[in-house]
Every structure is written in C-alpha cells, then in structure tokens.
Design a protein around this motif. Structure first.
Motif, PDB file in Angstrom:
ATOM      1  N   ARG A 210       2.192   6.460   6.356  1.00 21.84           N
ATOM      2  CA  ARG A 210       2.406   5.689   7.369  1.00 21.84           C
ATOM      3  C   ARG A 210       1.089   5.226   8.061  1.00 21.84           C
ATOM      4  O   ARG A 210       0.801   4.116   8.171  1.00 21.84           O
ATOM      5  CB  ARG A 210       3.244   6.080   8.459  1.00 21.84           C
ATOM      6  N   LEU A 211       0.057   6.120   7.935  1.00 21.62           N
ATOM      7  CA  LEU A 211      -1.114   5.900   8.439  1.00 21.62           C
ATOM      8  C   LEU A 211      -2.198   5.513   7.190  1.00 21.62           C
ATOM      9  O   LEU A 211      -3.178   5.075   7.533  1.00 21.62           O
ATOM     10  CB  LEU A 211      -1.883   7.062   9.145  1.00 21.62           C
ATOM     11  N   PHE A 212      -1.672   5.636   6.176  1.00 26.60           N
ATOM     12  CA  PHE A 212      -2.643   5.327   4.891  1.00 26.60           C
ATOM     13  C   PHE A 212      -2.010   4.434   3.825  1.00 26.60           C
ATOM     14  O   PHE A 212      -2.563   4.412   2.592  1.00 26.60           O
ATOM     15  CB  PHE A 212      -2.580   6.912   4.039  1.00 26.60           C
ATOM     16  N   GLY A 213      -1.326   3.280   4.030  1.00 27.27           N
ATOM     17  CA  GLY A 213      -0.830   2.140   3.250  1.00 27.27           C
ATOM     18  C   GLY A 213       0.579   2.160   3.151  1.00 27.27           C
ATOM     19  O   GLY A 213       1.079   0.909   2.882  1.00 27.27           O
ATOM     20  N   ALA A 214       1.470   2.812   3.856  1.00 33.81           N
ATOM     21  CA  ALA A 214       2.851   2.601   3.911  1.00 33.81           C
ATOM     22  C   ALA A 214       3.088   1.810   5.023  1.00 33.81           C
ATOM     23  O   ALA A 214       2.782   1.992   6.182  1.00 33.81           O
ATOM     24  CB  ALA A 214       3.823   3.752   3.807  1.00 33.81           C
TER      25      ALA A 214
ATOM     26  N   VAL B  36      10.740   2.460   4.956  1.00 31.23           N
ATOM     27  CA  VAL B  36       9.367   2.703   4.474  1.00 31.23           C
ATOM     28  C   VAL B  36       8.991   2.090   3.107  1.00 31.23           C
ATOM     29  O   VAL B  36       9.872   1.980   2.309  1.00 31.23           O
ATOM     30  CB  VAL B  36       8.950   3.856   4.518  1.00 31.23           C
ATOM     31  N   ALA B  37       7.870   1.169   3.188  1.00 31.30           N
ATOM     32  CA  ALA B  37       7.728   0.424   1.898  1.00 31.30           C
ATOM     33  C   ALA B  37       6.222   0.745   1.563  1.00 31.30           C
ATOM     34  O   ALA B  37       5.369   0.571   2.787  1.00 31.30           O
ATOM     35  CB  ALA B  37       7.963  -0.984   1.892  1.00 31.30           C
ATOM     36  N   TRP B  38       5.831   0.862   0.610  1.00 33.62           N
ATOM     37  CA  TRP B  38       4.184   1.026   0.178  1.00 33.62           C
ATOM     38  C   TRP B  38       3.958  -0.639  -0.364  1.00 33.62           C
ATOM     39  O   TRP B  38       4.166  -0.966  -1.339  1.00 33.62           O
ATOM     40  CB  TRP B  38       4.029   1.844  -1.049  1.00 33.62           C
ATOM     41  N   THR B  39       3.371  -0.996   0.589  1.00 34.05           N
ATOM     42  CA  THR B  39       3.218  -2.871   0.332  1.00 34.05           C
ATOM     43  C   THR B  39       2.212  -3.111  -0.760  1.00 34.05           C
ATOM     44  O   THR B  39       2.064  -4.340  -1.206  1.00 34.05           O
ATOM     45  CB  THR B  39       2.754  -3.538   1.699  1.00 34.05           C
ATOM     46  N   ASP B  40       1.257  -2.178  -0.942  1.00 28.16           N
ATOM     47  CA  ASP B  40       0.247  -2.311  -2.004  1.00 28.16           C
ATOM     48  C   ASP B  40       0.706  -2.345  -3.419  1.00 28.16           C
ATOM     49  O   ASP B  40      -0.087  -2.448  -4.142  1.00 28.16           O
ATOM     50  CB  ASP B  40      -0.992  -1.458  -1.534  1.00 28.16           C
ATOM     51  N   VAL B  41       1.923  -1.581  -3.608  1.00 30.16           N
ATOM     52  CA  VAL B  41       2.351  -1.329  -4.904  1.00 30.16           C
ATOM     53  C   VAL B  41       2.476  -2.796  -5.582  1.00 30.16           C
ATOM     54  O   VAL B  41       3.026  -3.649  -5.198  1.00 30.16           O
ATOM     55  CB  VAL B  41       3.647  -0.736  -4.744  1.00 30.16           C
ATOM     56  N   GLY B  42       1.931  -2.635  -6.862  1.00 27.31           N
ATOM     57  CA  GLY B  42       2.266  -3.909  -7.580  1.00 27.31           C
ATOM     58  C   GLY B  42       1.100  -4.995  -7.479  1.00 27.31           C
ATOM     59  O   GLY B  42       0.789  -5.796  -8.253  1.00 27.31           O
ATOM     60  N   SER B  43       0.023  -4.501  -6.535  1.00 30.16           N
ATOM     61  CA  SER B  43      -1.188  -5.399  -6.342  1.00 30.16           C
ATOM     62  C   SER B  43      -2.190  -5.015  -7.384  1.00 30.16           C
ATOM     63  O   SER B  43      -2.114  -4.008  -8.007  1.00 30.16           O
ATOM     64  CB  SER B  43      -1.669  -5.425  -4.896  1.00 30.16           C
TER      65      SER B  43
ATOM     66  N   SER C 220      -5.260  -4.437  -6.910  1.00 32.03           N
ATOM     67  CA  SER C 220      -6.079  -3.462  -6.796  1.00 32.03           C
ATOM     68  C   SER C 220      -5.593  -2.558  -5.185  1.00 32.03           C
ATOM     69  O   SER C 220      -5.918  -2.885  -4.091  1.00 32.03           O
ATOM     70  CB  SER C 220      -7.699  -3.889  -6.116  1.00 32.03           C
ATOM     71  N   PRO C 221      -4.484  -1.704  -5.604  1.00 30.35           N
ATOM     72  CA  PRO C 221      -3.992  -1.106  -4.355  1.00 30.35           C
ATOM     73  C   PRO C 221      -4.826  -0.146  -4.066  1.00 30.35           C
ATOM     74  O   PRO C 221      -5.707   0.436  -4.555  1.00 30.35           O
ATOM     75  CB  PRO C 221      -2.866  -0.350  -5.220  1.00 30.35           C
ATOM     76  N   ASN C 222      -4.730   0.266  -2.789  1.00 32.17           N
ATOM     77  CA  ASN C 222      -5.573   1.419  -1.936  1.00 32.17           C
ATOM     78  C   ASN C 222      -5.308   2.584  -2.728  1.00 32.17           C
ATOM     79  O   ASN C 222      -4.526   3.046  -3.400  1.00 32.17           O
ATOM     80  CB  ASN C 222      -5.497   1.671  -0.613  1.00 32.17           C
ATOM     81  N   PRO C 223      -6.302   3.592  -2.692  1.00 32.98           N
ATOM     82  CA  PRO C 223      -6.266   4.814  -3.400  1.00 32.98           C
ATOM     83  C   PRO C 223      -5.020   5.874  -2.955  1.00 32.98           C
ATOM     84  O   PRO C 223      -4.527   6.496  -3.877  1.00 32.98           O
ATOM     85  CB  PRO C 223      -7.563   5.561  -2.905  1.00 32.98           C
ATOM     86  N   TYR C 224      -4.599   5.756  -1.649  1.00 33.54           N
ATOM     87  CA  TYR C 224      -3.677   6.354  -1.603  1.00 33.54           C
ATOM     88  C   TYR C 224      -2.138   5.840  -1.972  1.00 33.54           C
ATOM     89  O   TYR C 224      -1.236   6.691  -2.513  1.00 33.54           O
ATOM     90  CB  TYR C 224      -3.313   6.502   0.323  1.00 33.54           C
ATOM     91  N   THR C 225      -2.241   4.615  -2.153  1.00 34.17           N
ATOM     92  CA  THR C 225      -0.884   3.910  -2.914  1.00 34.17           C
ATOM     93  C   THR C 225      -0.899   4.220  -4.337  1.00 34.17           C
ATOM     94  O   THR C 225       0.166   4.631  -4.764  1.00 34.17           O
ATOM     95  CB  THR C 225      -1.040   2.436  -2.814  1.00 34.17           C
TER      96      THR C 225
ATOM     97  N   GLY D 141       8.822  -8.282  -6.367  1.00 36.81           N
ATOM     98  CA  GLY D 141       9.603  -7.848  -5.291  1.00 36.81           C
ATOM     99  C   GLY D 141       8.960  -6.444  -4.448  1.00 36.81           C
ATOM    100  O   GLY D 141       7.805  -6.284  -4.734  1.00 36.81           O
ATOM    101  N   LEU D 142       9.725  -5.867  -3.598  1.00 38.09           N
ATOM    102  CA  LEU D 142       9.286  -5.014  -2.689  1.00 38.09           C
ATOM    103  C   LEU D 142      10.514  -3.854  -2.927  1.00 38.09           C
ATOM    104  O   LEU D 142      11.636  -4.106  -2.591  1.00 38.09           O
ATOM    105  CB  LEU D 142       8.960  -5.210  -1.466  1.00 38.09           C
TER     106      LEU D 142
END
Length: 190
Positions: A30-34, A41-48, A50-55, A72-73
């Motif tokens: 939750r504090l790192f990308g979710a 809870v969703a990891w919104t960077d998934v599929g981008s 350049s996702p962040n390192p935590y994703t 989708g998400l």
C-alpha cells in the motif's frame, strides 16, 4: 572486541530492517505502489511500460502474467469491508457498483492463486450474466451454501481471496473512494 560486537549488531539490525521492509513492500504494497479502495487492492502500475521497482518485484514474486494497462486492472480482496479475513466458513454479500468497464469477472482463489469454485460451477462470475437491480448495482453472494440470484459457489476450508478483474476500462475511470467499488459484507458463518 566491543567494536566487533557493535558491528555485528548493526549488520543484524540493518538486515532485519531491510528484509522486513522488503517483505512488507511485496506483500502489502500500500505504501509502495498498490492502491487500496475499501477492501480491494490493485497494483495500478502493472502492465505499464515502466512499472516501479516494487510493482516489478511483486509481479515476479507472484509469477503473474498481468494485463496490459489498456487491457484492464485486477483488484484483490483478502478481507471484508469491516477488515475481517475472508474464510470459506462464511457467506459474503458483494453489493454496490463496479467501476466503468466493458466487462468484468469475479473469482475466488486461495493464497496460491488456485480457483476455489466448486467443480460443477462456473470458475468465475461474469458481468454479462448477472441479474442486476434497476439502478445497475450488483448483488452477489459468495459461499458454500446455495443462495438465490447471483451466487459464486466455493468449496473447501480455510481463507480465500476475491479477485475482481475489470477489462477494457477507461484510463481515468476513477476509483478513489470505497463507494466506487463493491462492498463485501459478512452475512453468516458456520
């Protein structure tokens, strides 16, 4: 001798804090990308691109094949809206609205990602096969006992997760408040 003892203590503390924070980042996130909206809870960077390192680490750890950002998400809930863990000994009601999407599915899986739907039942509920109220809200029951209308039959014992996958949703669909996502209410437990 005192210097060596301090050095060993500092290394132990540094490793404990480092590994502990890494574990929290990959599991909670939750504090790192979710993004958390109510119990979902969703990891919104998934599929981008350049996702962040935590994703990236979360995807690698889960060995998942994520949807592309335009596809989708996926939201996951491990607790009901009151914060109690989801267990197959209880019956749950999922009600309210879903974010705007062309299509969505709702599935129940265990901690390893294995579907816990009954063998002779559908593996997931699909948005195009639901009975809805006049205002478009959904009402789905998840549990091991037969229920009227929209029912996702699960089997087995122990905890489980609900996975809501939204397909072909607008880029700025907006889901910032719990009212934007369905509520999960515990109805009864055996």
């Amino acid at each position: 001798m005192r210097y060596v003892l301090y050095l060993v203590m500092m290394c132990v503390v540094a490793l404990g804090v480092g590994f502990g924070l890494s574990w929290v980042a990959l599991n909670e996130g939750r504090l790192f990308g979710a993004t958390q909206v109510g119990p979902w809870v969703a990891w919104t960077d998934v599929g981008s691109n350049s996702p962040n390192p935590y994703t990236r680490a979360h995807i690698a750890r889960a060995a998942a094949l994520p949807l592309g950002q335009s596809e989708g998400l996926q939201f996951t809930a491990t607790t009901d809206s009151a914060g109690e863990p989801l267990t197959r000994a209880c019956t749950y009601r999922i009600s309210g609205r879903t974010p705007v999407a062309s299509f969505w599915t709702l599935a129940a899986v265990d901690a390893d990602g294995i579907n816990v739907a009954a063998l002779d039942a559908d593996a997931a509920l699909r948005s195009n096969r639901l009975a809805r109220s006049g205002d478009g809200a959904i009402a789905v029951t998840v549990g091991t006992t037969l229920m009227p209308l929209n029912w996702l039959e699960i089997t087995g014992e122990g905890p489980f997760q609900l996975v809501l996958t939204l397909y072909d949703m607008p880029a700025f669909a907006g889901f910032s408040s719990p009212a934007d996502m369905p509520e999960i209410t515990t109805e009864r437990c055996r």
